[in-house]
Design a protein around this motif. Structure first.
Motif, PDB file in Angstrom:
ATOM      1  N   GLY A 400       0.802  -1.216   0.000  1.00 25.79           N
ATOM      2  CA  GLY A 400       0.000   0.000   0.000  1.00 25.79           C
ATOM      3  C   GLY A 400       0.832   1.261   0.000  1.00 25.79           C
ATOM      4  N   LEU A 401       0.371   2.264  -0.707  1.00 33.44           N
ATOM      5  CA  LEU A 401       1.114   3.519  -0.809  1.00 33.44           C
ATOM      6  C   LEU A 401       1.234   4.222   0.537  1.00 33.44           C
ATOM      7  CD1 LEU A 401      -0.257   4.969  -4.180  1.00 33.44           C
ATOM      8  CD2 LEU A 401       1.728   3.504  -3.791  1.00 33.44           C
ATOM      9  N   VAL A 402       0.387   3.854   1.514  1.00 32.77           N
ATOM     10  CA  VAL A 402       0.510   4.460   2.845  1.00 32.77           C
ATOM     11  C   VAL A 402       1.346   3.609   3.786  1.00 32.77           C
ATOM     12  CG1 VAL A 402      -1.653   5.726   2.703  1.00 32.77           C
ATOM     13  CG2 VAL A 402      -1.644   3.406   3.642  1.00 32.77           C
ATOM     14  N   GLY A 403       1.702   2.373   3.371  1.00 34.85           N
ATOM     15  CA  GLY A 403       2.592   1.580   4.218  1.00 34.85           C
ATOM     16  C   GLY A 403       2.023   0.245   4.639  1.00 34.85           C
ATOM     17  N   THR A 404       2.606  -0.287   5.707  1.00 33.96           N
ATOM     18  CA  THR A 404       2.371  -1.652   6.184  1.00 33.96           C
ATOM     19  C   THR A 404       0.895  -1.946   6.398  1.00 33.96           C
ATOM     20  OG1 THR A 404       4.497  -1.555   7.311  1.00 33.96           O
ATOM     21  CG2 THR A 404       2.999  -3.317   7.976  1.00 33.96           C
ATOM     22  N   GLY A 405       0.507  -3.171   5.994  1.00 33.14           N
ATOM     23  CA  GLY A 405      -0.841  -3.647   6.260  1.00 33.14           C
ATOM     24  C   GLY A 405      -1.852  -3.311   5.193  1.00 33.14           C
ATOM     25  N   THR A 406      -1.457  -2.527   4.203  1.00 37.10           N
ATOM     26  CA  THR A 406      -2.381  -2.152   3.142  1.00 37.10           C
ATOM     27  C   THR A 406      -1.822  -2.581   1.783  1.00 37.10           C
ATOM     28  OG1 THR A 406      -1.413   0.044   2.843  1.00 37.10           O
ATOM     29  CG2 THR A 406      -3.201  -0.164   4.447  1.00 37.10           C
ATOM     30  N   THR A 444      -7.070  -2.027   3.025  1.00 36.44           N
ATOM     31  CA  THR A 444      -6.682  -3.083   3.947  1.00 36.44           C
ATOM     32  C   THR A 444      -7.411  -4.367   3.565  1.00 36.44           C
ATOM     33  OG1 THR A 444      -6.399  -1.482   5.738  1.00 36.44           O
ATOM     34  CG2 THR A 444      -6.606  -3.805   6.355  1.00 36.44           C
ATOM     35  N   PRO A 445      -6.680  -5.425   3.150  1.00 38.45           N
ATOM     36  CA  PRO A 445      -7.354  -6.685   2.819  1.00 38.45           C
ATOM     37  C   PRO A 445      -7.846  -7.397   4.080  1.00 38.45           C
ATOM     38  CG  PRO A 445      -4.973  -6.875   2.488  1.00 38.45           C
ATOM     39  CD  PRO A 445      -5.241  -5.474   2.896  1.00 38.45           C
ATOM     40  N   ARG A 458     -10.961  -2.967   2.615  1.00 41.19           N
ATOM     41  CA  ARG A 458     -11.483  -1.839   3.376  1.00 41.19           C
ATOM     42  C   ARG A 458     -10.681  -0.584   3.046  1.00 41.19           C
ATOM     43  NH1 ARG A 458     -11.145  -3.790   8.549  1.00 41.19           N
ATOM     44  NH2 ARG A 458      -9.142  -2.740   8.935  1.00 41.19           N
ATOM     45  N   SER A 459     -11.370   0.520   2.813  1.00 41.58           N
ATOM     46  CA  SER A 459     -10.700   1.778   2.509  1.00 41.58           C
ATOM     47  C   SER A 459      -9.819   2.199   3.682  1.00 41.58           C
ATOM     48  CB  SER A 459     -11.743   2.865   2.229  1.00 41.58           C
ATOM     49  OG  SER A 459     -11.152   4.151   2.223  1.00 41.58           O
ATOM     50  N   ARG A 465     -15.966   1.946   5.021  1.00 36.22           N
ATOM     51  CA  ARG A 465     -16.363   1.686   3.635  1.00 36.22           C
ATOM     52  C   ARG A 465     -15.463   0.627   3.008  1.00 36.22           C
ATOM     53  NH1 ARG A 465     -19.586   5.850   1.085  1.00 36.22           N
ATOM     54  NH2 ARG A 465     -20.219   7.378   2.667  1.00 36.22           N
ATOM     55  N   TYR A 466     -16.031  -0.130   2.060  1.00 39.94           N
ATOM     56  CA  TYR A 466     -15.320  -1.210   1.400  1.00 39.94           C
ATOM     57  C   TYR A 466     -15.410  -1.043  -0.121  1.00 39.94           C
ATOM     58  CZ  TYR A 466     -15.298  -3.674   5.875  1.00 39.94           C
ATOM     59  OH  TYR A 466     -15.095  -4.026   7.195  1.00 39.94           O
TER      60      TYR A 466
END
Length: 494
Positions: A400-406, A444-445, A458-459, A465-466
């Motif tokens: 994810g572009l925001v980091g860990t877990g995404t 987030t998966p 999840r956003s 929101r999903y």
């Protein structure tokens, strides 16, 4: 009294010393920038479009080490796409600042593939150019529109823009063709404005008007060192009367906005802008990196073969041009564009970003419509069956572009473009590097809301929101019922 005078003298000396240091520091910075800009050129970058296909009117790039044999970058897919104006671009010009610390791409805001006729495009088309900006040649801003022809009375368009740095005024001369009435004649003439930042432009002025009904649409200027051939600047233009009797005109001058001397045309090589049989347009200059010769590429639009090169070691006489054999343009057809000489550092950056092989990505399969897959279509995101081309439904699922877990979803055929939500609707956009973009493009998966063996997303910045489809269109929504849970469930497949 004498002590005060002495103190003033000391203060004056110290101030002068500090001023000298400041000037020296500034000189060193400027010198370092110019030295970096003057690193030896080792490669070439061509910006172009390919034609009137669905994705043909976007920005494509190709790389060459010898200036004659070209390799398509990004696996032949567009590198930059326009999301403004007509949502299509043609005739791109790529510009480097004198210090090599900033780059711009400017292009015609035109998309014939949308169904626009040439008459509408010329008489009732966009009067704006599309502009991208970069500090490193690989990370580009979002496209923006600049209405350069808005100040031209009766302007019908703004086509084929080019730009050159003018050392006489320390800014850029941007010039383009506009179809408009002037002195009782409506035709395309070349107009120009000056700018220092490609945001604010001076009022447009006529640059080339051949007189009578002779129109000029395509012009490009090149600067040569040491006034080779007797002049500092040379320009090539596609002139003609409704493409029935025209030429590629070669001119020379010692200043960008000064008087120009007509050196002749290329009819001795059976090359002209006459008719539609073997006519050429889009002249594109390219200094060879050996510093001793220049190429003039011409777009063979009459036959649809794309560019062909001529070569000359002395631009002061049109008879010095010779045709060139043994060149290769790569898989993509190359239409009206421009070429930038590259330093080794610039070549490395460009090839690292777009020269790599783009392996097939993964697909996201819908849980409740299992014949449908998440795809982009005209920069919107939806689920469809039988996706063509297949790469529109292929994604790189990256950290994810925001980091860990995404995770984030990067398009395979539009690298650097990600699925992101905008007003809760999912779109495909090029990353602008902002924190807002990174958040909008990160998810987030979690275990699938309809089946734990599948996945829901999840956003990141709207965690209530999903990612889900609604009417086959992707968006992010709160999920509260069985239909929503099924719509928000996906599976990653090859």
């Amino acid at each position: 009294m004498s002590l005060t005078s002495s103190g003033r003298r000391v203060t004056t000396v110290v101030s002068a010393f500090l001023a000298t240091l400041a000037l020296l520091a500034g000189w060193l910075v400027v010198s370092a920038e110019r030295a970096a800009a003057l690193d030896p050129f080792t490669g070439y970058l061509m910006a172009h479009f390919t034609g009137e296909s669905a994705n043909g009117e976007q920005i494509y790039l190709a790389h060459s080490t010898d200036g004659l044999n070209w390799t398509d970058l990004n696996n032949g897919a567009p590198v930059l796409t326009s999301t403004v104006g007509t949502r299509g671009v043609r005739d791109p010009a790529i510009v480097r600042s004198p210090n090599g610390d900033r780059y711009w791409i400017i292009a015609t805001d035109l998309r014939i593939a949308s169904g626009t006729s040439w008459a509408d495009a010329a008489n009732r088309g966009s009067r704006s150019l599309v502009v991208w900006e970069s500090t490193n040649l690989v990370d580009w801003s979002a496209p923006r529109l600049v209405g350069v022809a808005n100040g031209i009375s009766g302007a019908g368009d703004a086509w084929a823009p080019e730009a050159i740095f003018d050392p006489a005024t320390n800014d850029y001369v941007v010039y383009w063709a506009t179809n408009s009435p002037l002195n009782g004649v409506t035709k395309h003439r070349i107009w120009y404005s000056r700018t220092s930042d490609f945001r604010t432009f001076t009022s447009p002025q006529v640059y080339i008007d051949r007189g009578g009904n002779t129109a000029t649409i395509d012009t490009q200027v090149v600067e040569v060192p040491n006034r080779t051939g007797g002049y500092r600047f040379y320009r090539a233009s596609a002139d003609g009367i409704i493409a029935s009797n025209g030429d590629i005109t070669i001119e020379a001058s010692n200043s960008v906005l000064g008087s120009w001397t007509n050196l002749g045309n290329l009819r001795h090589l059976n090359i002209s802008n006459a008719g539609f049989g073997n006519a050429v347009e889009g002249p594109m200059w390219m200094p060879f990196n050996n510093g001793s010769s220049w190429a003039l590429w011409l777009d063979q639009y009459g036959t649809g073969r794309g560019y062909m090169p001529l070569r000359s070691a002395d631009l002061g006489n049109v008879r010095n041009f010779q045709t060139v054999s043994g060149y290769s343009l790569g898989a993509n057809r190359k239409r009206h564009g421009s070429i930038l000489q590259l330093t080794a550092a610039e070549s490395s950056r460009v090839q690292a970003r777009w020269g790599r092989s783009t392996a097939a990505g993964q697909r996201l399969q819908s849980y409740n419509f299992q014949d449908r897959y998440v795809r982009h279509a005209d920069f919107d995101v939806r689920i469809d069956p039988n996706v063509t081309p297949a790469q529109d439904a292929q994604w790189r699922i990256v950290p994810g572009l925001v980091g860990t877990g995404t995770v984030s979803f990067e398009s395979v055929n539009y690298p650097g473009h990600y699925m992101r939500h905008r007003d809760y609707d999912m779109v495909l956009e090029q990353s602008d590097g902002s924190s807002a973009f990174r958040a909008d493009a990160s998810f987030t998966p979690v275990a699938g809301l309809a089946s734990s063996s599948w996945t829901s997303y999840r956003s990141y910045n709207f965690p209530d929101r999903y990612l889900r489809h609604s009417g086959y269109v992707l968006r992010i929504d709160p999920i509260s019922d069985a239909t929503g849970r099924a719509d928000a469930t996906f599976r990653v497949v090859s």
